[in-house]
Design a protein around this motif. Structure first.
Motif, PDB file in Angstrom:
ATOM      1  N   ALA A 165      -1.686  -9.003 -16.495  1.00  0.00           N
ATOM      2  CA  ALA A 165      -2.268  -8.069 -17.451  1.00  0.00           C
ATOM      3  C   ALA A 165      -2.658  -6.768 -16.761  1.00  0.00           C
ATOM      4  CB  ALA A 165      -3.481  -8.699 -18.120  1.00  0.00           C
ATOM      5  N   PHE A 166      -2.992  -6.837 -15.484  1.00  0.00           N
ATOM      6  CA  PHE A 166      -3.317  -5.642 -14.710  1.00  0.00           C
ATOM      7  C   PHE A 166      -3.026  -5.946 -13.250  1.00  0.00           C
ATOM      8  CE2 PHE A 166      -7.145  -8.158 -14.764  1.00  0.00           C
ATOM      9  CZ  PHE A 166      -7.630  -8.054 -13.476  1.00  0.00           C
ATOM     10  N   SER A 167      -2.979  -4.905 -12.454  1.00  0.00           N
ATOM     11  CA  SER A 167      -2.665  -5.079 -11.041  1.00  0.00           C
ATOM     12  C   SER A 167      -3.500  -4.114 -10.220  1.00  0.00           C
ATOM     13  CB  SER A 167      -1.178  -4.827 -10.798  1.00  0.00           C
ATOM     14  OG  SER A 167      -0.864  -4.975  -9.439  1.00  0.00           O
ATOM     15  N   VAL A 168      -3.947  -4.568  -9.080  1.00  0.00           N
ATOM     16  CA  VAL A 168      -4.690  -3.740  -8.145  1.00  0.00           C
ATOM     17  C   VAL A 168      -3.934  -3.787  -6.826  1.00  0.00           C
ATOM     18  CG1 VAL A 168      -6.880  -3.401  -6.961  1.00  0.00           C
ATOM     19  CG2 VAL A 168      -6.862  -4.270  -9.291  1.00  0.00           C
ATOM     20  N   SER A 169      -3.511  -2.625  -6.354  1.00  0.00           N
ATOM     21  CA  SER A 169      -2.704  -2.575  -5.141  1.00  0.00           C
ATOM     22  C   SER A 169      -3.271  -1.548  -4.177  1.00  0.00           C
ATOM     23  CB  SER A 169      -1.261  -2.225  -5.510  1.00  0.00           C
ATOM     24  OG  SER A 169      -0.426  -2.380  -4.408  1.00  0.00           O
ATOM     25  N   GLY A 170      -3.623  -2.000  -2.980  1.00  0.00           N
ATOM     26  CA  GLY A 170      -4.185  -1.115  -1.960  1.00  0.00           C
ATOM     27  C   GLY A 170      -3.107  -0.434  -1.136  1.00  0.00           C
ATOM     28  N   LEU A 171      -3.543   0.428  -0.249  1.00  0.00           N
ATOM     29  CA  LEU A 171      -2.632   1.187   0.599  1.00  0.00           C
ATOM     30  C   LEU A 171      -1.715   0.290   1.418  1.00  0.00           C
ATOM     31  CD1 LEU A 171      -5.036   3.961   1.947  1.00  0.00           C
ATOM     32  CD2 LEU A 171      -3.060   4.304   0.475  1.00  0.00           C
ATOM     33  N   VAL A 172      -2.231  -0.790   1.954  1.00  0.00           N
ATOM     34  CA  VAL A 172      -1.447  -1.678   2.808  1.00  0.00           C
ATOM     35  C   VAL A 172      -0.306  -2.327   2.037  1.00  0.00           C
ATOM     36  CG1 VAL A 172      -1.560  -3.808   4.185  1.00  0.00           C
ATOM     37  CG2 VAL A 172      -3.348  -2.082   4.404  1.00  0.00           C
ATOM     38  N   TYR A 173      -0.498  -2.555   0.755  1.00  0.00           N
ATOM     39  CA  TYR A 173       0.521  -3.230  -0.057  1.00  0.00           C
ATOM     40  C   TYR A 173       1.311  -2.253  -0.929  1.00  0.00           C
ATOM     41  CZ  TYR A 173      -1.506  -7.489   1.642  1.00  0.00           C
ATOM     42  OH  TYR A 173      -1.940  -8.497   2.469  1.00  0.00           O
ATOM     43  N   GLY A 174       1.398  -1.013  -0.492  1.00  0.00           N
ATOM     44  CA  GLY A 174       2.242  -0.031  -1.160  1.00  0.00           C
ATOM     45  C   GLY A 174       1.661   0.581  -2.410  1.00  0.00           C
ATOM     46  N   GLY A 175       0.384   0.447  -2.613  1.00  0.00           N
ATOM     47  CA  GLY A 175      -0.234   0.973  -3.821  1.00  0.00           C
ATOM     48  C   GLY A 175      -0.498   2.462  -3.793  1.00  0.00           C
ATOM     49  N   GLY A 176      -0.333   3.068  -2.638  1.00  0.00           N
ATOM     50  CA  GLY A 176      -0.617   4.491  -2.527  1.00  0.00           C
ATOM     51  C   GLY A 176      -2.116   4.759  -2.564  1.00  0.00           C
ATOM     52  N   PRO A 177      -2.490   6.013  -2.627  1.00  0.00           N
ATOM     53  CA  PRO A 177      -3.915   6.378  -2.565  1.00  0.00           C
ATOM     54  C   PRO A 177      -4.663   6.245  -3.890  1.00  0.00           C
ATOM     55  CG  PRO A 177      -2.579   8.351  -2.633  1.00  0.00           C
ATOM     56  CD  PRO A 177      -1.620   7.182  -2.561  1.00  0.00           C
ATOM     57  N   LYS A 178      -3.987   5.855  -4.969  1.00  0.00           N
ATOM     58  CA  LYS A 178      -4.631   5.823  -6.286  1.00  0.00           C
ATOM     59  C   LYS A 178      -5.859   4.911  -6.311  1.00  0.00           C
ATOM     60  CE  LYS A 178      -4.024   4.746 -11.110  1.00  0.00           C
ATOM     61  NZ  LYS A 178      -3.258   4.070 -12.116  1.00  0.00           N
ATOM     62  N   GLN A 179      -5.709   3.661  -5.867  1.00  0.00           N
ATOM     63  CA  GLN A 179      -6.831   2.721  -5.931  1.00  0.00           C
ATOM     64  C   GLN A 179      -7.965   3.155  -5.006  1.00  0.00           C
ATOM     65  OE1 GLN A 179      -7.029   0.169  -8.190  1.00  0.00           O
ATOM     66  NE2 GLN A 179      -9.147   0.040  -7.546  1.00  0.00           N
ATOM     67  N   LEU A 180      -7.632   3.678  -3.831  1.00  0.00           N
ATOM     68  CA  LEU A 180      -8.667   4.175  -2.930  1.00  0.00           C
ATOM     69  C   LEU A 180      -9.425   5.322  -3.575  1.00  0.00           C
ATOM     70  CD1 LEU A 180     -10.084   4.026  -0.210  1.00  0.00           C
ATOM     71  CD2 LEU A 180      -8.303   5.507   0.732  1.00  0.00           C
ATOM     72  N   GLY A 181      -8.711   6.197  -4.275  1.00  0.00           N
ATOM     73  CA  GLY A 181      -9.361   7.286  -4.992  1.00  0.00           C
ATOM     74  C   GLY A 181     -10.299   6.776  -6.081  1.00  0.00           C
ATOM     75  N   LEU A 182      -9.856   5.756  -6.810  1.00  0.00           N
ATOM     76  CA  LEU A 182     -10.717   5.155  -7.839  1.00  0.00           C
ATOM     77  C   LEU A 182     -11.968   4.539  -7.214  1.00  0.00           C
ATOM     78  CD1 LEU A 182      -7.996   3.450 -10.076  1.00  0.00           C
ATOM     79  CD2 LEU A 182      -9.359   5.476 -10.638  1.00  0.00           C
ATOM     80  N   GLN A 183     -11.787   3.888  -6.069  1.00  0.00           N
ATOM     81  CA  GLN A 183     -12.931   3.282  -5.378  1.00  0.00           C
ATOM     82  C   GLN A 183     -13.902   4.365  -4.900  1.00  0.00           C
ATOM     83  OE1 GLN A 183     -11.803  -0.026  -6.546  1.00  0.00           O
ATOM     84  NE2 GLN A 183     -13.331  -0.362  -4.983  1.00  0.00           N
ATOM     85  N   LEU A 184     -13.375   5.489  -4.416  1.00  0.00           N
ATOM     86  CA  LEU A 184     -14.231   6.606  -3.980  1.00  0.00           C
ATOM     87  C   LEU A 184     -15.019   7.188  -5.148  1.00  0.00           C
ATOM     88  CD1 LEU A 184     -11.904   8.448  -1.459  1.00  0.00           C
ATOM     89  CD2 LEU A 184     -14.226   7.672  -0.991  1.00  0.00           C
ATOM     90  N   ILE A 185     -14.361   7.361  -6.285  1.00  0.00           N
ATOM     91  CA  ILE A 185     -15.044   7.887  -7.478  1.00  0.00           C
ATOM     92  C   ILE A 185     -16.150   6.931  -7.918  1.00  0.00           C
ATOM     93  CG2 ILE A 185     -14.751   8.388  -9.937  1.00  0.00           C
ATOM     94  CD1 ILE A 185     -11.904   9.424  -9.180  1.00  0.00           C
ATOM     95  N   ALA A 186     -15.842   5.637  -7.939  1.00  0.00           N
ATOM     96  CA  ALA A 186     -16.852   4.634  -8.320  1.00  0.00           C
ATOM     97  C   ALA A 186     -18.028   4.657  -7.351  1.00  0.00           C
ATOM     98  CB  ALA A 186     -16.223   3.253  -8.379  1.00  0.00           C
ATOM     99  N   ALA A 187     -17.744   4.752  -6.056  1.00  0.00           N
ATOM    100  CA  ALA A 187     -18.819   4.792  -5.050  1.00  0.00           C
ATOM    101  C   ALA A 187     -19.683   6.030  -5.232  1.00  0.00           C
ATOM    102  CB  ALA A 187     -18.222   4.755  -3.650  1.00  0.00           C
TER     103      ALA A 187
END
Length: 192
Positions: A165-187
């Motif tokens: 239903a959804f996917s979370v992919s970090g930099l190490v697994y080819g997700g690019g900077p999108k999830q890291l950016g979302l984590q930074l905004i949340a922080a």
């Protein structure tokens, strides 16, 4: 208490730490709301990350201060518990180890180096909560953007293809900077 804050009963301190660690398994393992592979992975990752962080803390104490400190290891344990919580069900075992290494090292440095600066000595933080919870939580949250494995999520949509239903992919697994950016905004939102 700023010079020496040893517990009155070391056995009770260890018992309390053990109860906390045990309870945290239910905390992270119960997050998916039902018993499935995600819950099992969250419990396993909680223990792997916590043990890694505790060992990092012990090793840093041994090499920097020239003596192991059992009470200080409890801080390492707490750092591991706090750091894995944001990503317990989103990272694999390798990710849990990396989070334990990174969070343990950063929080140890924060507590033992930055915490001993003139400015930080004016702050009444006897237990080092800023370092063991604030720094560790921030580090763990950001590490989700680096180590999240999209293959870890079991939740399935109701379509016929049974795709996640959804996917979370970090930099190490080819997700690019999108999830890291979302984590930074949340922080940033949480800090503000």
């Amino acid at each position: 208490d700023r010079k020496d804050f040893e517990p009155h009963n070391l056995i009770m301190a260890f018992a309390g730490a053990g109860i906390l660690w045990l309870g945290w398994n239910g905390f992270n393992g119960g997050d998916p709301y039902f018993a499935n592979a995600d819950a099992g992975a969250a419990v396993l990752n909680t223990n792997v990350c916590t043990a890694t962080s505790l060992l990092v803390w012990l090793i840093l104490d041994m090499f920097v201060t020239k003596k192991p400190n059992a009470v200080s290891m409890i801080n390492g344990m707490i750092v591991g518990l706090v750091a894995i919580t944001p990503g317990a069900g989103f990272v694999d075992g390798f990710g849990a180890i990396v989070i334990g290494l990174v969070a343990g090292g950063i929080a140890w440095f924060s507590l033992n180096v930055i915490g001993n600066t003139a400015l930080m000595r004016k702050v009444d933080d006897t237990f080092g909560v800023l370092h063991t919870h604030g720094v560790a939580g921030l580090t763990g949250g950001l590490m989700v953007g680096v180590m999240a494995n999209p293959g870890m999520i079991e939740y399935l949509s109701t379509n016929e293809k049974k795709t996640p239903a959804f996917s979370v992919s970090g930099l190490v697994y080819g997700g690019g900077p999108k999830q890291l950016g979302l984590q930074l905004i949340a922080a940033a939102f949480i800090i503000v």
